[in-house]
Design an enzyme around this catalytic site. Structure first.
Site, PDB file in Angstrom:
ATOM      1  N   GLY A 169     -10.561  -8.070  -2.740  1.00  0.00           N
ATOM      2  CA  GLY A 169     -10.567  -9.024  -1.689  1.00  0.00           C
ATOM      3  C   GLY A 169     -10.032 -10.037  -2.279  1.00  0.00           C
ATOM      4  O   GLY A 169      -8.557 -10.011  -2.586  1.00  0.00           O
TER       5      GLY A 169
ATOM      6  N   LYS B  71     -21.165 -15.953   0.138  1.00  0.00           N
ATOM      7  CA  LYS B  71     -22.640 -15.800   0.313  1.00  0.00           C
ATOM      8  C   LYS B  71     -23.169 -15.075  -0.848  1.00  0.00           C
ATOM      9  O   LYS B  71     -22.502 -14.285  -1.224  1.00  0.00           O
ATOM     10  CB  LYS B  71     -22.877 -14.909   1.543  1.00  0.00           C
ATOM     11  CG  LYS B  71     -22.382 -15.702   2.794  1.00  0.00           C
ATOM     12  CD  LYS B  71     -22.903 -14.741   4.094  1.00  0.00           C
ATOM     13  CE  LYS B  71     -22.336 -15.404   5.440  1.00  0.00           C
ATOM     14  NZ  LYS B  71     -22.610 -14.467   6.506  1.00  0.00           N
TER      15      LYS B  71
ATOM     16  N   GLY C 257     -14.549  -4.058   0.475  1.00  0.00           N
ATOM     17  CA  GLY C 257     -15.750  -3.765   0.808  1.00  0.00           C
ATOM     18  C   GLY C 257     -16.181  -2.385  -0.303  1.00  0.00           C
ATOM     19  O   GLY C 257     -17.180  -2.482  -0.944  1.00  0.00           O
TER      20      GLY C 257
ATOM     21  N   ARG D  30       0.900  -1.267   0.029  1.00  0.00           N
ATOM     22  CA  ARG D  30      -0.042   0.102  -0.021  1.00  0.00           C
ATOM     23  C   ARG D  30       0.803   1.202   0.034  1.00  0.00           C
ATOM     24  O   ARG D  30       0.432   2.381  -0.688  1.00  0.00           O
ATOM     25  CB  ARG D  30      -0.992  -0.219   1.150  1.00  0.00           C
ATOM     26  CG  ARG D  30      -2.080  -0.838   0.921  1.00  0.00           C
ATOM     27  CD  ARG D  30      -3.071  -1.063   1.914  1.00  0.00           C
ATOM     28  NE  ARG D  30      -4.061  -1.762   1.620  1.00  0.00           N
ATOM     29  CZ  ARG D  30      -4.970  -2.591   2.596  1.00  0.00           C
ATOM     30  NH1 ARG D  30      -4.753  -2.301   3.785  1.00  0.00           N
ATOM     31  NH2 ARG D  30      -6.013  -3.059   2.074  1.00  0.00           N
TER      32      ARG D  30
END
Ligand code: AMP
Length: 417
Positions: free
Chosen positions: A374, A206, A397, A40
């Protein structure tokens, strides 16, 4: 409309407040905190160097970890300042506060091209609460605001949203850094008018986490390939037996709606035709949450739609891999989010790695490949294919919310071109 970018600005002599993502993993070694992955920091260097070359006074702010409004010394940004100075090849002044007189004094002493790093903004409760007074304090040293922290752009915090509003109210400019500009280009513009066929691969745990993305992409894609545990909720909805697989029994209705919408739009919505299954056995140990830890034993290929009652689906099977790779071979645009199986376990990682290879091969033949953040980014990196795809999102997210078509507060706060 495209957002104003740091490249568009003349900032000579100005105090430029840059929200970066220096939320790097740290480990304690001999009483010191050591950075274990500096990706990062490296990724932000281009924006910082551009600002230095434009003669800006560069003031960097970030969060690190979750100190919850308290000063937690192990979550200080001080080690990041040391490494950043090495990467930039020039001094970085670290201030152990992010607001107040010490910050003002440090900024007053800056010359064009200087770089100052402020302490972790989450040491103040006002950061996550987006407290207007705290945002005012942060903005008190800013003529211009740049956001280059895509991973937190879905949060309306003081340093990602509040400070931009204050700067804009004063007539200052608020723009994207180079990293966010690329995120908006690839997750936004490139997917608006994709070269076709546009193949979307969705996996992960999910259906409920991804249903909004699925719903939106059914309107844009030509083919959607499904993997991961979410495939079993679709299978269950179609009346198949899923054994002990991770499923969301209460989400079969939304799964059916997605299948119906895909059919109505005439797009190919593809579920795995075979799976790797394993038999869960109580290991006698407990996980972090105190639940019994299961060992996944006797992995094998299971063909057909039904999984036996004592087994669990853990990866896509070999026939599915061949089929997905064939579909990907003719793709012109690829978007991938979510692993095909429990890829953290090498026994169940082949489906995910095979898809990673197929995406890289499609890219080599001219497709644009976009990895939507992710775990898929982790998988591509683990397969050492990071340099063989077009774009990897830095958000988790945030990427998902952006792909859902949601407005990210940290992006909305920036001005249009
Ligand atoms: P997500 O954050 O929704 O992209 O989900 C990623 C997680 O899904 C990873 O930790 C995978 O281990 C998990 N996952 C993928 N496939 C399966 C599966 N068949 N059964 C259980 N977990 C899975």
């Amino acid at each position: 409309m495209a957002k104003l970018s740091v490249s568009d600005l003349d900032v000579r002599g100005q105090r430029v407040f840059v929200r970066v993502d220096f939320n790097v993993p740290l480990d304690e070694k001999d009483g010191h905190m050591v950075i274990t992955d500096e990706t990062r920091i490296r990724e932000t260097v281009a924006t910082i160097k551009l600002l230095i070359s434009k003669g800006a006074k560069v003031i960097l702010a970030s969060h690190l970890g979750r100190p919850d409004g308290q000063v937690v010394p192990s979550m200080s940004l001080a080690p990041v300042g040391v490494r950043l100075a090495e990467l930039l090849g020039q001094p970085v002044r670290f201030v152990n506060q992010c607001v107040g007189p010490a910050v003002k004094a440090a900024v007053d002493a800056m010359k064009p091209g200087d770089v100052t790093l402020l302490e972790n903004v989450r040491f103040h409760a006002g950061e996550e609460a987006n407290d207007p007074a705290f945002a005012q304090d942060l903005a008190s040293v800013a003529d211009t605001y740049i956001n280059d922290a895509f991973g937190t752009a879905h949060r309306a915090h003081a340093s990602t949203e509040g400070v931009a509003r204050v700067v804009a109210q004063r007539g200052g400019r608020c723009a994207t850094g180079l990293l966010i500009a690329r995120e908006l280009q690839f997750l936004g513009d490139e997917l608006e008018k994709p070269a076709r066929p546009f193949v979307v691969i969705l996996g992960g745990a999910k259906v409920s986490d991804k249903i909004q993305v699925i719903d939106r992409l059914i309107e844009k894609a030509d083919v959607i390939l499904i993997g991961g545990a979410m495939a079993y909720t679709f299978k269950l909805a179609q009346g198949a037996k899923v054994g002990l697989s991770l499923v969301e029994k209460d989400k079969t209705d939304i799964a059916l709606q997605a299948l119906a919408k895909a059919k109505a739009r005439g797009i190919q919505f593809v579920l795995p035709s075979d799976n790797i299954v394993a038999t869960p056995v109580d290991s006698g140990k407990k996980d972090k949450k105190g639940r019994p830890k299961m060992d996944l034993t006797q992995p094998r290929v299971n063909t057909g739609d039904n999984i036996p009652d004592t087994e669990e689906g853990v990866d896509i099977g070999p026939a599915t891999i061949v089929n997905y790779a064939k579909i990907l071979a003719s793709a012109k645009t690829v978007l991938w989010n979510g692993p095909m199986g429990i890829f953290e376990d090498p026994r169940f990682a082949e489906g995910t790695f095979a898809v990673a290879r197929a995406v890289a091969e499609a890219t080599a033949k001219g497709a644009k490949s976009i990895i939507g953040g992710g775990d898929s980014v982790k998988a591509i990196n683990k397969a050492k294919l990071g340099d063989q795809v077009t774009f990897m999102s830095t958000g988790g997210g945030a990427s998902l919310e952006f792909l859902e078509g949601q407005v990210l507060p940290g992006v909305a706060a920036l001005q249009d071109k």
